[in-house]
Scaffold this active site. Structure first.
Site, PDB file in Angstrom:
ATOM      1  N   HIS A 270       0.834  -1.204   0.000  1.00  0.00           N
ATOM      2  CA  HIS A 270       0.000   0.000   0.000  1.00  0.00           C
ATOM      3  C   HIS A 270       0.875   1.264   0.000  1.00  0.00           C
ATOM      4  O   HIS A 270       0.709   2.150  -0.836  1.00  0.00           O
ATOM      5  CB  HIS A 270      -0.916  -0.028   1.232  1.00  0.00           C
ATOM      6  CG  HIS A 270      -1.821   1.151   1.370  1.00  0.00           C
ATOM      7  ND1 HIS A 270      -3.143   1.116   1.012  1.00  0.00           N
ATOM      8  CD2 HIS A 270      -1.601   2.410   1.829  1.00  0.00           C
ATOM      9  CE1 HIS A 270      -3.703   2.301   1.240  1.00  0.00           C
ATOM     10  NE2 HIS A 270      -2.782   3.107   1.750  1.00  0.00           N
ATOM     11  N   GLU A 271       1.822   1.316   0.927  1.00  0.00           N
ATOM     12  CA  GLU A 271       2.678   2.505   1.018  1.00  0.00           C
ATOM     13  C   GLU A 271       3.594   2.619  -0.205  1.00  0.00           C
ATOM     14  O   GLU A 271       3.882   3.736  -0.668  1.00  0.00           O
ATOM     15  CB  GLU A 271       3.500   2.492   2.313  1.00  0.00           C
ATOM     16  CG  GLU A 271       2.669   2.510   3.597  1.00  0.00           C
ATOM     17  CD  GLU A 271       1.613   3.613   3.656  1.00  0.00           C
ATOM     18  OE1 GLU A 271       1.831   4.697   3.086  1.00  0.00           O
ATOM     19  OE2 GLU A 271       0.543   3.374   4.269  1.00  0.00           O
ATOM     20  N   HIS A 274       1.682   4.532  -2.694  1.00  0.00           N
ATOM     21  CA  HIS A 274       1.756   5.991  -2.456  1.00  0.00           C
ATOM     22  C   HIS A 274       3.092   6.540  -2.981  1.00  0.00           C
ATOM     23  O   HIS A 274       3.136   7.610  -3.594  1.00  0.00           O
ATOM     24  CB  HIS A 274       1.646   6.290  -0.960  1.00  0.00           C
ATOM     25  CG  HIS A 274       0.239   6.260  -0.425  1.00  0.00           C
ATOM     26  ND1 HIS A 274      -0.762   7.063  -0.922  1.00  0.00           N
ATOM     27  CD2 HIS A 274      -0.326   5.543   0.586  1.00  0.00           C
ATOM     28  CE1 HIS A 274      -1.892   6.841  -0.240  1.00  0.00           C
ATOM     29  NE2 HIS A 274      -1.655   5.923   0.674  1.00  0.00           N
ATOM     30  N   GLU A 300      -4.753   7.968  -2.726  1.00  0.00           N
ATOM     31  CA  GLU A 300      -5.234   6.684  -2.221  1.00  0.00           C
ATOM     32  C   GLU A 300      -5.533   5.716  -3.373  1.00  0.00           C
ATOM     33  O   GLU A 300      -5.443   4.499  -3.206  1.00  0.00           O
ATOM     34  CB  GLU A 300      -6.473   6.937  -1.353  1.00  0.00           C
ATOM     35  CG  GLU A 300      -6.766   5.877  -0.332  1.00  0.00           C
ATOM     36  CD  GLU A 300      -5.686   5.671   0.731  1.00  0.00           C
ATOM     37  OE1 GLU A 300      -4.851   6.570   0.968  1.00  0.00           O
ATOM     38  OE2 GLU A 300      -5.679   4.583   1.322  1.00  0.00           O
TER      39      GLU A 300
END
Ligand code: ZN
Length: 506
Positions: A270-271, A274, A300
């Site tokens: 997820h990060e 980003h 997001e």
């Protein structure tokens, strides 16, 4: 040889140049503050906190002074009166936005709000520990009053809740987002019901305990395989996973649960998502709005694309499971189907947003958005919040928290602001839409690429269609430019129907 007309003195290109020069300094100070923030969460010994608070405040004050300088307003006006290219006009539009949000709010209100937020965070922590919503209620009311006051300074004629929403999502009408929420609510509530009633128990092969160093090694490997540029990034641990950075240096963090290696793995992916956004911004636009990310929701969409549309797919597990087994030989017998099912398990009985799965998550979000809008707009008394919360949990998810600590007190967000949850769901919806557009566009089959561990075409498509635009287009336009359509829930709903229909045999 060109002659220079005297009236050109102080003309538009000059004003534009001076405006953007000044703005760059503001951006750089902001980024310096971000590095201090990263350091505070990752490296700083506890004793450093008092000095760090002063350093960060000094940087914020310096930024504020630069941004609210009278000359800055004049430069903006000169630019707005001039003939600009579309890109320049976008730059001026974004600088105007930052300017209005700073110059119109009295400094006393800014400090009052920030003091209240720190106190409120403390009050929230204690109230949650004691499961005592009443102890938190006065803080919540005070926050609402201060935030409404701030919103009215920024845009006296607008709906204060919409002004608050625009802090994170400046270019997407709240109405559009709420329309999407209606579609989701209508579709997801019965889908989750079906899953609950169906009762199929998916395998959970990841049992036992997992050493932190081994988990870290696995996380390091996954971001390398996905193509994290180590010249411009690093992975560390911090209490809450986050990404912080610029196109030159975008760092990520993760954290571990001893009994669940999937938690750290998906949080890391997820990060990483980003970070791809920051790293895909144009270097030559560093310091300009054209070199900054557009909104929280678009950000997001990038994290959720990598987490869900790559990291939770079967092709990814065909590719990645052997690597997991190298790090954890105890998992030798786990099959791809088992691993795939385990990372996509639905937990309708879960009460906590941050532990929610890919489906129920959005109902946790919608519930919060409905409550905080009604509260800000005066349709709901603070004392009614816990009951309304419980009622909505019952309606949407069929479960009811027994305590407020597991209910309306569970998130820290209401110590700081309102309208700060929508972007999570906007991100998932947009991620699915981008995924569909990418699959349409790319010549190669995306599943095959993932299965072979060839992620560069996916990163490049996002860079080309989303990242490199920076703040060039308002969100609605960006979505059209990237996908050829307005933002819609359709692709997300198709994706979840197909995936969970298959997994749960619906
Ligand atoms: Zn995120």
């Amino acid at each position: 040889m060109a002659t220079v007309d005297e009236t050109d003195a102080g003309s538009v290109p000059d004003a534009y140049e001076e405006l953007t020069d000044r703005y760059e300094q503001i951006v750089y100070l902001g980024h310096a503050g971000m590095v201090l923030g990263w350091d505070q969460q990752v490296m700083m010994p506890e004793g450093g906190a008092p000095a760090r608070a002063k350093q960060s405040a000094a940087l914020s004050a310096a930024r504020h002074d630069l941004l609210t300088d009278e000359a800055f307003g004049e430069l903006l006006e000169a630019c707005e009166a001039a003939d600009l290219t579309d890109e320049q006009a976008a730059v001026v539009r974004e600088i105007r936005r930052s300017y209005e949000r700073s110059v119109n709010v009295p400094p006393e209100l800014v400090s009052e709000l920030s003091e209240h937020q720190s106190e409120s965070q403390q009050t929230w922590k204690e109230a949650k520990g004691d499961d005592d919503f009443d102890a938190f209620a006065p803080s919540l009311e005070r926050l609402r009053d201060l935030q409404i006051e701030r919103a009215e300074h920024i845009a006296p004629d607008a709906n204060p809740y919409e002004v608050m929403f625009e802090d994170r999502e400046p270019h997407l009408p709240l109405e559009t987002v709420e329309g999407i929420f209606d579609d989701l609510r209508e579709h997801l509530v019965p889908l989750i019901d079906d899953i609950r009633e169906n009762g199929r128990d998916l395998p959970s092969p990841f049992t036992g305990t997992y050493d932190e160093d081994d988990q870290m090694a696995l996380c390091e490997e996954v971001v390398d395989l996905l193509g994290y540029d180590r010249e411009r990034g690093r992975l560390d641990t911090a209490p809450h996973p986050f990404m912080s950075g610029t196109q030159y240096d975008a760092r990520i963090t993760t954290r571990f649960k001893e009994e669940d290696p999937i938690d750290a793995l998906t949080a890391t992916i997820h990060e990483f998502g980003h970070a791809t956004y920051q790293l895909g911004l144009r270097k030559e636009e560093y310091g300009s709005p054209l070199g900054e990310s557009l909104s929280s929701g678009v950000h997001e969409s990038q994290s959720r694309f990598w987490e869900n549309h790559v990291g939770r797919t079967k092709p990814f597990w065909e590719f990645f499971l052997p690597t997991v087994k190298e790090h954890f030989p105890g998992l030798e017998d786990v099959t791809v189907d088992e691993a795939y099912a385990a990372v996509n398990r639905i937990y309708p009985e879960n009460l906590i947003r941050v532990e929610a799965d890919e489906l129920t998550y959005h109902l946790h979000i919608i519930l919060r958005c409905e409550i905080d809008r009604a509260f800000v707009e005066g349709d709901l008394e603070v004392s009614e919040i816990p009951d309304v919360w419980t009622g909505k949990m019952e309606d949407y998810l069929g479960v009811v928290p027994e305590t407020d600590a597991e209910g309306a007190l569970q998130d820290i967000h209401w110590s700081y602001n309102f309208a700060a949850f929508q972007h999570y769901t906007v991100g998932s919806v947009l991620a699915a839409q981008l995924d569909a557009a990418m699959r349409e566009d790319l010549e190669a089959d995306v599943d095959d690429l993932i299965r072979r561990g060839e992620f560069a075409p996916l990163r490049e498509w996002m860079e080309e269609n989303v990242h490199r635009h920076g703040q060039r287009y308002p969100t609605e336009e960006l979505v059209e430019v990237a996908t050829g359509e307005p933002l819609t829930a359709e692709y997300f709903l198709e994706y979840v129907d197909e995936k969970f229909g298959d997994l749960y045999g619906l």
